[in-house]
Every structure is written in structure tokens, then in C-alpha cells.
Design a protein around this motif. Sequence first.
Motif, PDB file in Angstrom:
ATOM      1  N   LEU A 198       0.842  -1.195   0.000  1.00  0.00           N
ATOM      2  CA  LEU A 198       0.000   0.000   0.000  1.00  0.00           C
ATOM      3  C   LEU A 198       0.880   1.249   0.000  1.00  0.00           C
ATOM      4  CD1 LEU A 198      -1.673  -2.385   1.446  1.00  0.00           C
ATOM      5  CD2 LEU A 198      -3.124  -0.550   2.278  1.00  0.00           C
ATOM      6  N   PRO A 199       1.424   1.627  -1.160  1.00  0.00           N
ATOM      7  CA  PRO A 199       2.292   2.813  -1.210  1.00  0.00           C
ATOM      8  C   PRO A 199       1.495   4.087  -0.917  1.00  0.00           C
ATOM      9  CG  PRO A 199       1.819   2.009  -3.416  1.00  0.00           C
ATOM     10  CD  PRO A 199       1.269   0.987  -2.477  1.00  0.00           C
ATOM     11  N   GLU A 200       2.121   5.017  -0.190  1.00  0.00           N
ATOM     12  CA  GLU A 200       1.450   6.279   0.129  1.00  0.00           C
ATOM     13  C   GLU A 200       1.431   7.229  -1.067  1.00  0.00           C
ATOM     14  OE1 GLU A 200       3.176   7.934   3.619  1.00  0.00           O
ATOM     15  OE2 GLU A 200       2.562   6.259   4.914  1.00  0.00           O
ATOM     16  N   SER A 201       2.380   7.065  -1.966  1.00  0.00           N
ATOM     17  CA  SER A 201       2.410   7.859  -3.200  1.00  0.00           C
ATOM     18  C   SER A 201       2.745   6.929  -4.354  1.00  0.00           C
ATOM     19  CB  SER A 201       3.445   8.983  -3.104  1.00  0.00           C
ATOM     20  OG  SER A 201       4.737   8.463  -2.831  1.00  0.00           O
ATOM     21  N   ALA A 202       2.495   7.384  -5.572  1.00  0.00           N
ATOM     22  CA  ALA A 202       2.693   6.538  -6.751  1.00  0.00           C
ATOM     23  C   ALA A 202       4.150   6.095  -6.874  1.00  0.00           C
ATOM     24  CB  ALA A 202       2.251   7.280  -8.002  1.00  0.00           C
ATOM     25  N   LEU A 203       4.332   4.819  -7.206  1.00  0.00           N
ATOM     26  CA  LEU A 203       5.657   4.266  -7.467  1.00  0.00           C
ATOM     27  C   LEU A 203       5.828   4.056  -8.956  1.00  0.00           C
ATOM     28  CD1 LEU A 203       5.855   1.514  -4.690  1.00  0.00           C
ATOM     29  CD2 LEU A 203       6.777   3.832  -4.590  1.00  0.00           C
ATOM     30  N   ASP A 204       7.052   4.196  -9.456  1.00  0.00           N
ATOM     31  CA  ASP A 204       7.273   3.922 -10.868  1.00  0.00           C
ATOM     32  C   ASP A 204       7.340   2.415 -11.088  1.00  0.00           C
ATOM     33  OD1 ASP A 204      10.248   3.002 -10.883  1.00  0.00           O
ATOM     34  OD2 ASP A 204      10.336   4.920  -9.832  1.00  0.00           O
ATOM     35  N   THR A 205       7.145   2.011 -12.332  1.00  0.00           N
ATOM     36  CA  THR A 205       7.070   0.590 -12.680  1.00  0.00           C
ATOM     37  C   THR A 205       8.343  -0.154 -12.302  1.00  0.00           C
ATOM     38  OG1 THR A 205       5.534   1.052 -14.495  1.00  0.00           O
ATOM     39  CG2 THR A 205       6.741  -1.027 -14.592  1.00  0.00           C
ATOM     40  N   GLU A 206       9.481   0.465 -12.507  1.00  0.00           N
ATOM     41  CA  GLU A 206      10.758  -0.194 -12.202  1.00  0.00           C
ATOM     42  C   GLU A 206      10.867  -0.506 -10.715  1.00  0.00           C
ATOM     43  OE1 GLU A 206      15.600   0.506 -12.767  1.00  0.00           O
ATOM     44  OE2 GLU A 206      14.176   2.021 -13.451  1.00  0.00           O
ATOM     45  N   THR A 207      10.430   0.430  -9.872  1.00  0.00           N
ATOM     46  CA  THR A 207      10.487   0.209  -8.428  1.00  0.00           C
ATOM     47  C   THR A 207       9.553  -0.914  -8.011  1.00  0.00           C
ATOM     48  OG1 THR A 207      11.083   2.513  -7.996  1.00  0.00           O
ATOM     49  CG2 THR A 207      10.133   1.270  -6.161  1.00  0.00           C
ATOM     50  N   MET A 208       8.335  -0.916  -8.556  1.00  0.00           N
ATOM     51  CA  MET A 208       7.392  -1.981  -8.221  1.00  0.00           C
ATOM     52  C   MET A 208       7.922  -3.339  -8.660  1.00  0.00           C
ATOM     53  SD  MET A 208       3.572  -0.326  -8.737  1.00  0.00           S
ATOM     54  CE  MET A 208       3.861   0.505 -10.304  1.00  0.00           C
ATOM     55  N   GLN A 209       8.534  -3.399  -9.842  1.00  0.00           N
ATOM     56  CA  GLN A 209       9.097  -4.665 -10.304  1.00  0.00           C
ATOM     57  C   GLN A 209      10.230  -5.118  -9.394  1.00  0.00           C
ATOM     58  OE1 GLN A 209       8.179  -6.830 -13.240  1.00  0.00           O
ATOM     59  NE2 GLN A 209       9.167  -7.931 -11.571  1.00  0.00           N
ATOM     60  N   SER A 210      11.066  -4.193  -8.947  1.00  0.00           N
ATOM     61  CA  SER A 210      12.168  -4.543  -8.050  1.00  0.00           C
ATOM     62  C   SER A 210      11.647  -5.081  -6.721  1.00  0.00           C
ATOM     63  CB  SER A 210      13.057  -3.312  -7.801  1.00  0.00           C
ATOM     64  OG  SER A 210      13.693  -2.898  -8.990  1.00  0.00           O
ATOM     65  N   ILE A 211      10.575  -4.476  -6.210  1.00  0.00           N
ATOM     66  CA  ILE A 211       9.985  -4.942  -4.955  1.00  0.00           C
ATOM     67  C   ILE A 211       9.423  -6.348  -5.130  1.00  0.00           C
ATOM     68  CG2 ILE A 211       8.076  -4.552  -3.338  1.00  0.00           C
ATOM     69  CD1 ILE A 211       8.521  -1.506  -3.901  1.00  0.00           C
ATOM     70  N   ALA A 212       8.695  -6.592  -6.226  1.00  0.00           N
ATOM     71  CA  ALA A 212       8.126  -7.910  -6.483  1.00  0.00           C
ATOM     72  C   ALA A 212       9.221  -8.961  -6.631  1.00  0.00           C
ATOM     73  CB  ALA A 212       7.253  -7.873  -7.732  1.00  0.00           C
ATOM     74  N   THR A 213      10.298  -8.600  -7.287  1.00  0.00           N
ATOM     75  CA  THR A 213      11.422  -9.522  -7.454  1.00  0.00           C
ATOM     76  C   THR A 213      12.075  -9.815  -6.110  1.00  0.00           C
ATOM     77  OG1 THR A 213      11.810  -8.674  -9.692  1.00  0.00           O
ATOM     78  CG2 THR A 213      13.594  -9.909  -8.663  1.00  0.00           C
ATOM     79  N   GLU A 214      12.195  -8.784  -5.278  1.00  0.00           N
ATOM     80  CA  GLU A 214      12.791  -8.945  -3.948  1.00  0.00           C
ATOM     81  C   GLU A 214      11.942  -9.865  -3.075  1.00  0.00           C
ATOM     82  OE1 GLU A 214      15.634  -7.974  -0.821  1.00  0.00           O
ATOM     83  OE2 GLU A 214      15.667  -7.700  -2.986  1.00  0.00           O
ATOM     84  N   ILE A 215      10.628  -9.672  -3.088  1.00  0.00           N
ATOM     85  CA  ILE A 215       9.746 -10.503  -2.274  1.00  0.00           C
ATOM     86  C   ILE A 215       9.721 -11.938  -2.806  1.00  0.00           C
ATOM     87  CG2 ILE A 215       7.324 -10.875  -1.620  1.00  0.00           C
ATOM     88  CD1 ILE A 215       7.059  -7.797  -1.489  1.00  0.00           C
TER      89      ILE A 215
END
Length: 265
Positions: free
Chosen positions: A23-40
Amino acid sequence: MKTYFVDSFTNEKFKGNPAAVCLPESALDTETMQSIATEIGFSETAFIRQLNGNTYSIRFFSPKTEIPLCGHATLASSKIVFKTTSFDTIKFINYNNVELLIEKEGDKIKMQFPVYETEETTVPQKMLDALGISEITAKRYSPNNQIILIEIESARELADLKPDFTALLNSHSGISGVLVTAVSDHENFDFEYRYFWPWAGTDEDPVTGGVQTFLTKYWAVKLNKTKLNAYQSSARTGTMRTELLQDKVCILGEAVIILEGDFIL
């Protein structure tokens, strides 16, 4: 960033399919979201943001790429929204403006997904060899999902499949995954399935709701019934009820929250 881990399509911890809900408080860019998903590293991580009232944006990422629709991560996200708000209904909107209507139904959560058609296709022998399948009953393709559907005769054979994932990945290109299904041999279920997707995510998705966009209609037509009980015979196992409603499919399932914390951005 508030983050939850949720086991979907089960009422037991460590069963079903784990998803992360962010639940991000502000918009995240696609690259950041992909990095988070890869990390998890789960088969899917969902990012949800409140747009207004009970309407939320939702985006899904596997460890490899963004996915348009995901059933178990939608279920997980719904579980979190219902836990943290007083809403009884939710509307999620994905990145290509598909609306997913969600409501509580007792202890379960009912999700409304679109229905997609399938078409005739061919299946390379290399794919069948990699899956360990000798005979097939039917084969279809879902263009919207880029998924090949293979029906086999035996639910026991389905449960016993041990694919060679390196060979499977090399057996085809331009698809997201291959779904193998069979009539259930359990008294309480109508059909069973497993979903393999090394092209776009993990080797095997433990419990997959998004495939019901075409799989429910496939079995509804074949079994001449609109209400169905589905069982995914992966190692973690999972169950759901589905109902075909003309151009929509309702998916009913449960979910269990197993972790709540903060992701440090």
C-alpha cells in the motif's frame, strides 16, 4: 510502505497461494514496483492505492514482469481492504482499466472477473514431453491471457506431473504459461488443474484464480453446469468456487493474513 503477506484460496496458513499486498502512500514507478516484487519473490505482488471511496487502483507483478490480472493477489488485496476499512464492497481497476468488483459473502470473498474465449491451438511435442504428458483429451488457447490449456483424462496423472522446467521453457515462446486440467476424482470438486508459467513468473503457481477467466467457461460448457468447485492439485493445494454469469465469472474464496509490516523504500 505498509505491506502484508496473505495466503489466498485457503483457510489455513501455509496453504493456498501466498501473495504480497503493498500500500504505497504515493505513486511508485514501474521499475520500483518490479524490483519490490522480485525482492519478495512470491508468484505475485499487488500494489493498491485508494482512488476515491471504495475504488482502488491495482497492479500485479510477478518476479519477472507485470501481469494484467491475478486472482489470488486480488483476493489477498480484498482481504486487506476489508480488514482495514468498513467497506463491504470494493472496485479495483487494473492498468488497462478492467474493473474488478469485489464483495463480502459471509467468511468468503466474491470476486467478479471478465470471461475470455479460447480457440483451437497446437501443442508442440516438446512441451508435452517436458510436462510428462503422453496423451491429451483437448487443447485450447486463451489469447487474452496468452495461456495454453491442455486437458488430460486423469486427475491422478495431473497431481503426479513433475515437469522439466528448463525443457518446458525452451519448448515454446510468446506465451505466459500452460495450464493442465482434468475432471476431478474428488467427490466435492468438479475439475482440477495446475498452472506452469516459467515464461512470465515462477515454475508453478500454487493456486491460480486468474485462469478462471477462461477455465470456468471451458468446464461449464463441458459439464453443462454454471456453478463449479475447483481444486488446484499443487504441492500447497487450494480450492475455490466459481460461477459463470454470461460475460462474467464469479470466484469465491478465502484468505489468511500471515504477516504485516513495513517495506523500507
